[in-house]
Design a protein around this motif. Structure first.
Motif, PDB file in Angstrom:
ATOM      1  N   ILE A 153     -34.929  24.471  40.349  1.00  0.00           N
ATOM      2  CA  ILE A 153     -34.305  22.906  40.044  1.00  0.00           C
ATOM      3  C   ILE A 153     -32.791  23.245  40.640  1.00  0.00           C
ATOM      4  O   ILE A 153     -31.890  24.141  39.810  1.00  0.00           O
ATOM      5  N   PHE A 154     -31.888  22.029  41.870  1.00  0.00           N
ATOM      6  CA  PHE A 154     -30.972  22.043  41.934  1.00  0.00           C
ATOM      7  C   PHE A 154     -30.278  21.248  41.126  1.00  0.00           C
ATOM      8  O   PHE A 154     -30.866  19.779  41.574  1.00  0.00           O
ATOM      9  N   ARG A 158     -29.661  29.878  49.109  1.00  0.00           N
ATOM     10  CA  ARG A 158     -28.956  29.527  50.722  1.00  0.00           C
ATOM     11  C   ARG A 158     -28.960  28.239  50.762  1.00  0.00           C
ATOM     12  O   ARG A 158     -27.120  28.163  51.681  1.00  0.00           O
ATOM     13  N   MET A 159     -29.169  26.530  50.574  1.00  0.00           N
ATOM     14  CA  MET A 159     -28.937  25.565  50.439  1.00  0.00           C
ATOM     15  C   MET A 159     -27.444  25.045  49.375  1.00  0.00           C
ATOM     16  O   MET A 159     -26.983  25.285  50.277  1.00  0.00           O
ATOM     17  N   ALA A 160     -27.191  26.064  48.530  1.00  0.00           N
ATOM     18  CA  ALA A 160     -26.271  25.851  47.870  1.00  0.00           C
ATOM     19  C   ALA A 160     -24.923  26.148  48.100  1.00  0.00           C
ATOM     20  O   ALA A 160     -23.440  25.991  48.380  1.00  0.00           O
ATOM     21  N   VAL A 161     -25.362  27.426  48.836  1.00  0.00           N
ATOM     22  CA  VAL A 161     -23.828  28.791  49.184  1.00  0.00           C
ATOM     23  C   VAL A 161     -23.665  27.243  50.590  1.00  0.00           C
ATOM     24  O   VAL A 161     -22.898  27.204  51.080  1.00  0.00           O
ATOM     25  N   SER A 192     -27.490  15.842  51.918  1.00  0.00           N
ATOM     26  CA  SER A 192     -28.724  15.134  52.412  1.00  0.00           C
ATOM     27  C   SER A 192     -29.303  15.798  54.044  1.00  0.00           C
ATOM     28  O   SER A 192     -30.448  16.564  53.047  1.00  0.00           O
ATOM     29  N   LYS A 193     -28.480  16.316  54.653  1.00  0.00           N
ATOM     30  CA  LYS A 193     -28.122  17.038  55.899  1.00  0.00           C
ATOM     31  C   LYS A 193     -29.087  18.650  55.154  1.00  0.00           C
ATOM     32  O   LYS A 193     -30.370  18.796  56.058  1.00  0.00           O
ATOM     33  N   ILE A 194     -28.522  19.188  54.613  1.00  0.00           N
ATOM     34  CA  ILE A 194     -28.616  20.554  54.431  1.00  0.00           C
ATOM     35  C   ILE A 194     -29.788  20.425  53.847  1.00  0.00           C
ATOM     36  O   ILE A 194     -30.551  21.467  53.887  1.00  0.00           O
TER      37      ILE A 194
END
Length: 404
Positions: A173-174, A244-247, A205-207
């Motif tokens: 969960i993010f 990875r997304m968060a970074v 959202s794109k990321i």
């Protein structure tokens, strides 16, 4: 007469090599439709692919050089023309010829000699059907904006039942929010706030979609995202993708702040991110009239608590997430978190080097499966430097020996 969905008369293209047939078709259709007539298959293909394509094509089969079957095959192979409905006109009435026409993508088959009422009825019905199909396609695209792509896909492909039900799964969960959003937004004009906030949501959202995330919802300035449903790569890979997304998001925010400053924003947004992995209930929650595909449970609440206790521009994660990603990401443990509603103390890990550029091959900080290397030359001096050289040489000798 105007048809539903058309500002003016629909256009019908007639392709037939016989002049009498073209004259007859034009006479029958002209009161209701704009009619274009051509006497060759190649000309028909050119008109269909033009900037003003027809809404329906009446296509003769028996034509010289290029017959109607080949014309239809090319129409359906071209993305610009494949959705134009095609009705075959032919004197051939055998089942094999009719079957071949439908296999090529025709929507109907009218035999000659032409019966005017039948021709007009079928042209009208197929144009009306095409209009409704286009309207449904447009509506479907609009509705997709309100759902995560994975959820939308599972519903429209029949994999997901639209009923109140949920399953228990291990998810990552993010949560993110904008630090001091209320105070920052008070000093902004509504138009500027709308621009910056929508720009922020669009970029994040794109990321998220690039990394395969399921975007749950936007709540004010906060974003809730999860990995592991309705599609999963496995618990560990889901966690890795989330981090990875968060970074990537934090790095993109650094770039966006520079852009926003150039546009006159004196207090650019800074975001906090919290990540947790654990078992949750995910599915449709709500009523028979209105439901939401979302995730609930104490692990979701924990992710929110982590985010609220995180640093601006930072990423904080639970031990459960860190244990899954520690071979790829470096983090330091901070003091445990006492979260409301959680009886145990929560071990927290803060990600290091979020804003460091991508490391070149000879960088002194390397992490990948089988290797974790971190060297701080500023702190390495004297006896420790000599010891480090000896230890690194032992590692090199061991690696080289194992490859012989």
């Amino acid at each position: 007469m105007k048809m539903l969905g058309f500002a003016e008369k629909p256009t019908v293209l007639v392709v037939d090599d016989t002049a009498d047939n073209l004259t007859l078709m034009a006479a029958l259709l002209k009161d209701t439709y704009r009619v274009k007539v051509v006497n060759h298959g190649e000309k028909g293909l050119a008109v269909a692919a033009s900037s003003t394509p027809p809404d329906l094509i009446l296509l003769d089969i028996m034509m010289p050089q290029i017959d109607g079957y080949e014309v239809c095959r090319r129409l359906k192979a071209n993305p610009a023309t494949r959705d134009i409905p095609v009705i075959f006109l032919t004197a051939k009435s055998d089942d094999e010829a009719e079957e071949k026409g439908f296999e090529l993508g025709a929507v109907d088959y009218i035999t000659k000699p032409i019966c005017p009422p039948i021709l007009l009825a079928r042209v009208h019905n197929h144009i009306a059907l095409n209009v409704r199909t286009a309207m449904l396609h447009s509506l479907s695209n609009k509705l997709s904006r309100y759902l995560s792509p994975q959820v939308y896909k599972s519903i429209f492909e029949g994999d997901q039942d639209v009923s109140i039900q949920a399953v228990r799964k291990k998810l990552t969960i993010f949560f993110s929010d904008i630090k001091d959003f209320t105070r920052t937004s008070e000093g902004m004009q509504p138009e500027d706030l709308t621009y910056f906030l929508n720009s922020y949501f669009s970029e994040m959202s794109k990321i998220a979609l690039e990394f395969g995330a399921t975007i749950d919802k936007f709540v004010g300035d906060a974003i809730l995202i999860f990995f592991g449903d309705p599609e999963t790569r496995g618990v560990q890979e889901d966690a890795l993708q989330c981090v990875r997304m968060a970074v990537a998001m934090q790095r993109r925010m650094h770039q966006l702040r520079e852009i926003w400053r150039d546009k006159g924003d004196r207090q650019p947004f800074q975001i906090r991110i919290g990540i947790n992995t654990g078992f949750c209930h995910v599915g449709n929650f709500g009523s028979d009239q209105r439901m939401d595909y979302t995730v609930i449970g104490s692990e979701v609440n924990l992710a929110a608590r982590l985010e609220q206790n995180g640093e601006a521009d930072g990423i904080i994660m639970s031990y459960e997430t860190y244990a899954l990603v520690k071979d790829e990401f470096d983090a330091h443990e901070r003091e445990p978190l006492a979260a409301k509603g959680v009886s145990r103390e929560i071990r927290c890990f803060v990600l290091r080097d979020i804003h460091a550029p991508d490391a070149p091959p000879d960088n002194l900080n390397q992490r990948y499966p089988g290797l974790r290397l971190s060297v701080d030359l500023d702190k390495l001096s004297g006896e420790n430097r000599s010891r480090a050289v000896a230890d690194l040489q032992k590692v090199i000798d061991s690696i080289q020996a194992s490859t012989i």
